[in-house]
Design an enzyme around this catalytic site. Structure first.
Site, PDB file in Angstrom:
ATOM      1  CG  ASP A 287     -33.930 -36.074 -11.837  1.00  0.00           C
ATOM      2  OD1 ASP A 287     -32.810 -35.987 -11.810  1.00  0.00           O
ATOM      3  OD2 ASP A 287     -34.231 -37.001 -10.596  1.00  0.00           O
TER       4      ASP A 287
ATOM      5  CB  SER B 158     -30.353 -35.228  -9.948  1.00  0.00           C
ATOM      6  OG  SER B 158     -31.380 -35.178  -9.181  1.00  0.00           O
TER       7      SER B 158
END
Length: 315
Positions: free
Chosen positions: A187, A63
């Site tokens: 993500d 991320s």
């Protein structure tokens, strides 16, 4: 290092306070955890790593951590990193679909709607990285993402660097997932806080340093979610964070069993959000000074003095 001799330590506000000595450690890997808009703190940590004279063998990130890991692996200078992050504005990446498209999605109860922001602005920002592919990086790099199509974690170590980082940083609901080889990816922090196992597979290492940004709701007291509006959503969010932190801990135990030490550093820098980007430099400096205090305490006084001086000049 003998097989099975790995250990784990945590440095930070609630961990060890004794300075960390890495002298004689030849093979050090750096992992940057996920953390909502945590790239300012990660960049401050990276700056301290460089100031301390540590030359990592490999990097990995999830991320927001993937963004800074790529900056480091591609050889982006500390000055260039600061210029890119400190000049960031919400309008640079805030690119929702036109209002009529959103209205149309609402009328269909958002069936088939995969995210609010298109991600084109995010992709343009990543074009400022010195490398476009993993192969162009100066140092080996691993980036994690969540493969929604095949329902698994995926680790990128080769090919299109920009696309991999964009996928890893595509927070569900906020950003649309990125299509990579026919799979929708989002993500990297969903399936694990930090890809330490992928980092250990990437290169032979003696030590892995993890800059760990804890999820806010995991740090809260028992039943804190009961006092918040939309409590069911907070319960679901907390459950996901508990699961991904558990997955990360299992990876740490696995790495330790292979004889690699894992050192977790928590700098506890201020949290940043899309509407608080102006506080990014503060988070950067807080993480930098906290890391220097752990790695090279003799440099901390100078760092604090310099930060205070800059603050007086700006006021």
């Amino acid at each position: 290092m003998d097989e099975g001799s790995g250990a784990a330590w945590e440095y930070g506000m609630s961990g060890h306070q004794k300075p960390l000595n890495l002298e004689g450690s030849r093979r050090i890997g750096i992992a940057f955890s996920s953390g909502f808009f945590g790239f300012f703190a990660h960049a401050g940590f990276l700056a301290a790593i460089r100031e301390s004279g540590i030359e990592p063998t490999a990097y990995a990130g999830a991320s927001s951590g993937a963004i800074v890991a790529a900056m480091a692996a591609s050889g982006m200078s500390t000055t260039a990193v600061k210029e890119m992050l400190f000049s960031l504005r919400k309008r640079d990446f805030w690119d929702p679909d036109p209002w009529h498209s959103i209205l149309s999605d609402a009328l269909r109860c958002f069936r088939g709607c995969i995210g609010y922001l298109r991600g084109d602005g995010f992709g343009r920002l990543l074009q400022r990285l010195p490398a476009r592919t993993f192969e162009e990086c100066h140092t080996p790099l691993a980036v994690s993402a969540t493969d929604l199509t095949h329902k698994r974690e995926v680790i990128f170590t080769q090919g299109d660097l920009i696309q991999a980082i964009q996928a890893s940083g595509s927070v569900p609901v906020l950003f649309k997932p990125v299509s990579i080889n026919g799979a929708l990816c989002c993500d990297g922090g969903i399936t694990g806080k930090a890809p330490v196992e992928a980092l250990a597979r990437l290169s032979e290492l003696d030590i892995i340093l993890v800059h760990f940004i804890a999820s806010d709701n995991v740090k809260e007291g028992a039943h804190a979610f009961m006092k918040k509006r939309f409590t069911p959503w907070h319960i679901q969010h907390l459950a996901v964070n508990i699961a991904r932190q558990k997955a990360y801990r299992k990876e740490v135990e696995l790495i330790k069993s292979r004889g690699v030490d894992v050192i977790e550093i928590r700098t506890n820098a201020p949290a940043i959000s899309p509407n608080r980007l102006q506080n990014g430099p503060e988070a950067y400096e807080a993480a930098r000074i906290a890391t220097l205090k752990i790695l090279t305490p003799e440099k901390t006084a100078n760092a604090v003095h310099s930060a205070a001086k800059r603050g007086r000049l700006q006021s």
